[in-house]
Design a protein around this motif. Structure first.
Motif, PDB file in Angstrom:
ATOM      1  N   ASP A   1      63.067  27.376 -96.852  1.00 32.98           N
ATOM      2  CA  ASP A   1      63.388  28.045 -98.100  1.00 32.98           C
ATOM      3  C   ASP A   1      64.286  29.253 -97.861  1.00 32.98           C
ATOM      4  O   ASP A   1      65.200  29.525 -98.645  1.00 32.98           O
ATOM      5  CB  ASP A   1      62.093  28.478 -98.785  1.00 32.98           C
ATOM      6  N   ASP A   2      64.012  29.991 -96.766  1.00 30.81           N
ATOM      7  CA  ASP A   2      64.873  31.137 -96.431  1.00 30.81           C
ATOM      8  C   ASP A   2      66.306  30.681 -96.187  1.00 30.81           C
ATOM      9  O   ASP A   2      67.265  31.361 -96.591  1.00 30.81           O
ATOM     10  CB  ASP A   2      64.336  31.836 -95.186  1.00 30.81           C
TER      11      ASP A   2
ATOM     12  N   TYR B   1      69.730  23.261 -94.145  1.00 29.45           N
ATOM     13  CA  TYR B   1      68.739  23.450 -93.083  1.00 29.45           C
ATOM     14  C   TYR B   1      68.963  22.384 -92.019  1.00 29.45           C
ATOM     15  O   TYR B   1      68.795  21.179 -92.270  1.00 29.45           O
ATOM     16  CB  TYR B   1      67.338  23.357 -93.677  1.00 29.45           C
ATOM     17  N   ALA B   2      69.365  22.813 -90.818  1.00 33.03           N
ATOM     18  CA  ALA B   2      69.708  21.878 -89.738  1.00 33.03           C
ATOM     19  C   ALA B   2      68.491  21.458 -88.931  1.00 33.03           C
ATOM     20  O   ALA B   2      68.607  20.595 -88.049  1.00 33.03           O
ATOM     21  CB  ALA B   2      70.736  22.521 -88.813  1.00 33.03           C
TER      22      ALA B   2
ATOM     23  N   TRP C   1      63.698  31.971 -84.766  1.00 33.75           N
ATOM     24  CA  TRP C   1      62.622  31.834 -85.770  1.00 33.75           C
ATOM     25  C   TRP C   1      61.792  33.095 -85.868  1.00 33.75           C
ATOM     26  O   TRP C   1      61.263  33.600 -84.884  1.00 33.75           O
ATOM     27  CB  TRP C   1      61.749  30.632 -85.371  1.00 33.75           C
ATOM     28  N   ARG C   2      61.728  33.650 -87.092  1.00 35.61           N
ATOM     29  CA  ARG C   2      60.900  34.794 -87.458  1.00 35.61           C
ATOM     30  C   ARG C   2      61.303  36.094 -86.772  1.00 35.61           C
ATOM     31  O   ARG C   2      60.588  37.090 -86.902  1.00 35.61           O
ATOM     32  CB  ARG C   2      59.412  34.506 -87.163  1.00 35.61           C
ATOM     33  N   LYS C   3      62.429  36.095 -86.032  1.00 36.62           N
ATOM     34  CA  LYS C   3      62.875  37.308 -85.350  1.00 36.62           C
ATOM     35  C   LYS C   3      64.149  37.859 -85.963  1.00 36.62           C
ATOM     36  O   LYS C   3      64.261  39.056 -86.220  1.00 36.62           O
ATOM     37  CB  LYS C   3      63.086  37.038 -83.864  1.00 36.62           C
TER      38      LYS C   3
ATOM     39  N   GLY D   1      75.414  24.133 -91.250  1.00 35.64           N
ATOM     40  CA  GLY D   1      74.043  24.454 -91.573  1.00 35.64           C
ATOM     41  C   GLY D   1      73.488  25.470 -90.590  1.00 35.64           C
ATOM     42  O   GLY D   1      74.212  26.023 -89.757  1.00 35.64           O
ATOM     43  N   MET D   2      72.201  25.700 -90.705  1.00 35.17           N
ATOM     44  CA  MET D   2      71.550  26.673 -89.831  1.00 35.17           C
ATOM     45  C   MET D   2      70.316  26.023 -89.210  1.00 35.17           C
ATOM     46  O   MET D   2      69.529  25.360 -89.881  1.00 35.17           O
ATOM     47  CB  MET D   2      71.135  27.921 -90.615  1.00 35.17           C
TER      48      MET D   2
END
Length: 711
Positions: free
Chosen positions: A454-455, A464-465, A655-657, A679-680
């Motif tokens: 979602d982010d 979203y890759a 991720w999350r950082k 994408g990311m």
């Protein structure tokens, strides 16, 4: 910022086609948000519970004991005393008043004295000040209130000792009952004293009234007996005597008249009734009869001249003379009796006249007599009423009962009322849940890192890759001594290797004819270089002709890791050498590497758009797939030039950082450079926690596919 992102040539779906948010949050989304921060939330909850537990344990325990008093006005009494000491009525105001009495310092002082006499430690109790302080302390330890709208009053004592709480509550209840009983007893005693004093005055007043009445009667001749005055009794007696005297006179006169009438008829009184009833005359007549009979016999036998006949005739004449004398005497007696009866009647009538005159004289004195009698009666009635009340009061003095009773004595509590362990436990649970909620919300709000699909899609507006896991998270608790780029070669069918095949599939399917792929990141240490090497080796092992170009000339991540010994990329970019001479063979896979052995020593920048375009064109001729490892976008300007020549750019974000702000800034730079962002991808993902991101790709169901992988 939004307009800049919309200008990016991306293969992402238009934002209008993305699912719209619902009015209420998705429960599964809430659960995933909680799972994302479960460790922190549970840690905070544990701290909150521990803090509450420590606080509860360190608090001083308070024991509460309750005694109940029932307001119960007495309806039956041995002696009626409502007018002397009235009972209370069971109204709301009265019950509230009794509550105030129970809360009074006076009653508290009596309770303190009772407890002190019982040997209970309530502090010093020698002076009046000590007593007042003890009473004040007791009032602070006691809560007295009415139970709803009933006639029950609850007395709750709370202290640090269970026995002391029960003793205080019971002492208040007992002292309240005793105070009521004492108040009634004192009121009765005071009433009795007042009645005794009043009786003395009333007795004297009644005596004076009686004395005045008697003096008046004596002075006015109004002495009475049997309810009538002497004059009335005298007139009444005279009337009766006169009636009798008249009857007697009539009787005597009648007998006398009858006798005279008989005499006038020549009977010589022989047939007078009085004579007939005389014994003397009866005897004489009997002798007369005997002599007459004897004379007749003598005359028949001897003749008239015989002496015996003469003697008998003489006796007969004598008897008859005696009879006549007796009759005369009787007639004289009748006349005398008639005269006496007449005289007696005249005397009685004379006395009646005098008594009637006295009665008439007394009538005028009856008015004053009535007034004095009324006064005397009133005095007697008042005196008698007070005398009866005095007797009732004296009889009631030892029978007084309170208008309340103790319906339940306080028992010694087994558990403290404060702290309430059950309530504290419930509060701890609620506080822990609240702490978990607040911690989760704050952590989610303060978390700026890119963590979810979602982010990527909604906030950064990129496709979203996929997620690239960290190697350790795929080994289920085991540890690997190999580097990720080597592990992918030794374990080609592992879940870790599968992630790069998915990434390669995403790029090839999302960007048609994309043969030049640049991996870019906003910041250093985001796993971009490792991702580049793993992606390149994965494609090379799949049979494609792949070249990995190390475009991060300053850090030389790929070159240093894979042991590149020549300066191929720099020489080729500057035209100092051929491409074939600059390529370095990967020792583990068919991968070709174009790297450098040393960092640049001059300010001459070989990564110009022209040089890069020429290099990319030459590489596309010889290789199926060209992977460009770039420098961080926010720190090095070369990365934008490299990204601009690629067919597709894959943003790599840890991720999350990595914060969303940094990712947005990097995307802006790519937009300015005209890069084609495919994408990311999220790197270094812990798949053990990956489900907390709410993703539904293979890592969301990692355990279900464990049989497909050989880690």
């Amino acid at each position: 910022m939004t307009e800049m992102l919309q200008d990016i040539p991306t293969y992402a779906r238009p934002i209008e086609e993305l699912p719209q948010r619902r009015l209420l949050p998705d429960p599964s989304y809430i659960w995933t948000v909680f799972r994302r921060h479960i460790k922190l939330a549970l840690l905070v909850a544990a701290v909150v519970v521990a803090a509450i537990a420590i606080r509860v344990v360190t608090l001083q325990q308070v024991y509460s004991a309750t005694a109940t008093v029932l307001i119960e006005p007495r309806k039956t009494e041995v002696v009626k005393m409502d007018s002397v000491v009235p009972d209370i009525a069971p109204s709301s105001d009265i019950v509230d008043t009794e509550v105030r009495i129970l809360n009074s310092p006076t009653l508290a002082a009596r309770v303190a004295a009772r407890l002190n006499a019982q040997g209970l430690d309530i502090g010093r109790f020698t002076t009046d000040v000590d007593k007042r302080r003890a009473a004040a302390r007791l009032l602070r330890q006691v809560q007295i209130e009415r139970s709803g709208l009933t006639l029950v009053i609850d007395i709750t004592a709370s202290t640090a000792q269970a026995e002391q709480s029960a003793a205080i509550a019971n002492a208040f209840a007992e002292e309240y009952i005793d105070s009521q009983r004492d108040a009634k007893r004192n009121a009765t005693r005071d009433a009795s004293k007042w009645l005794d004093l009043r009786l003395v005055d009333l007795r004297a007043s009644a005596s004076q009234a009686d004395a005045a009445l008697q003096r008046y009667r004596i002075a006015n001749g109004l002495m009475s007996a049997q309810g009538a005055t002497m004059a009335e009794q005298e007139v009444s007696a005279l009337n009766q005597q006169i009636s009798l005297a008249r009857a007697e006179l009539a009787e005597k006169q009648g007998a006398l008249a009858t006798a005279r009438s008989q005499l006038r008829r020549g009977g010589q009184g022989a047939d007078v009734g009085a004579a007939l009833g005389s014994n003397t005359i009866g005897n004489l007549r009997q002798r007369e009869a005997e002599v007459s009979q004897n004379l007749a016999q003598l005359e028949t036998r001897y003749g008239d001249l015989h002496p015996d006949v003469k003697t008998a005739r003489s006796q007969l004449a004598d008897i008859r003379s005696q009879i006549q004398k007796e009759i005369d005497r009787i007639l004289s007696s009748l006349e005398a009796e008639a005269a006496v009866a007449g005289s007696r009647l005249s005397s009685l009538q004379s006395s009646q006249g005098r008594a009637t005159g006295a009665l008439a004289a007394n009538s005028s004195a009856q008015v004053g007599l009535g007034e004095l009698e009324r006064r005397a009666d009133a005095s007697k009635q008042v005196y008698q009423a007070f005398l009866n009340r005095s007797k009732e009061t004296a009889a009631q003095e030892g029978l007084q009962q309170a208008d309340a009773r103790i319906s339940a004595f306080a028992t010694v509590p087994l558990l403290p009322s404060f702290p309430n362990y059950k309530l504290a436990g419930l509060f701890a649970v609620v506080a822990a849940l609240f702490a978990i909620l607040v911690t989760t919300v704050l952590a989610e709000y303060l978390q700026r890192g890119v963590a979810t699909k979602d982010d990527v899609e909604r906030r950064l507006r990129l496709r979203y890759a996929g997620a690239v896991p960290s190697l350790d998270s795929t080994l289920e608790g085991l540890r690997s001594h190999e580097t990720p780029q080597d592990y992918i070669v030794s374990h080609p069918f592992s879940s870790f290797a599968e992630a790069f095949r998915s990434l390669r599939a995403f790029v090839t399917l999302s960007a048609a004819n994309a043969r030049v792929i640049a991996l870019a990141s906003a910041l250093p240490q985001e796993g971009k270089t490792t991702t580049s090497m793993c992606l390149a080796r994965s494609a090379a092992m799949a049979g494609s002709k792949v070249v990995l170009v190390d475009c991060d000339l300053r850090r030389r991540g790929v070159s240093a890791t894979l042991g590149v010994t020549n300066d191929g990329v720099t020489d080729v970019l500057l035209g100092k050498g051929r491409l074939e001479d600059g390529l370095f063979d990967d020792p583990l896979t068919p991968l070709k590497i174009l790297g450098t052995s040393d960092a640049p020593t001059t300010a001459n920048d070989p990564l110009t758009p022209e040089n890069l375009q020429r290099l990319v064109a030459e590489l596309k001729v010889k290789f199926d797939l060209v992977i460009l490892d770039t420098a961080p976008l926010l720190g090095v300007a070369d990365a934008r030039a490299v990204a601009s020549v690629a067919d597709a750019v894959v943003m790599v974000t840890r991720w999350r950082k990595t914060s969303r702000n940094a990712a947005e800034a990097a995307i802006e730079l790519l937009a300015d450079a005209g890069a084609k962002v495919a994408g990311m991808a999220l790197t270094m993902v812990d798949i053990r926690k990956y489900a907390s991101t709410g993703q539904t790709d293979s890592y969301g169901y990692h355990k279900r596919f464990s049989s497909y992988y050989r880690n």
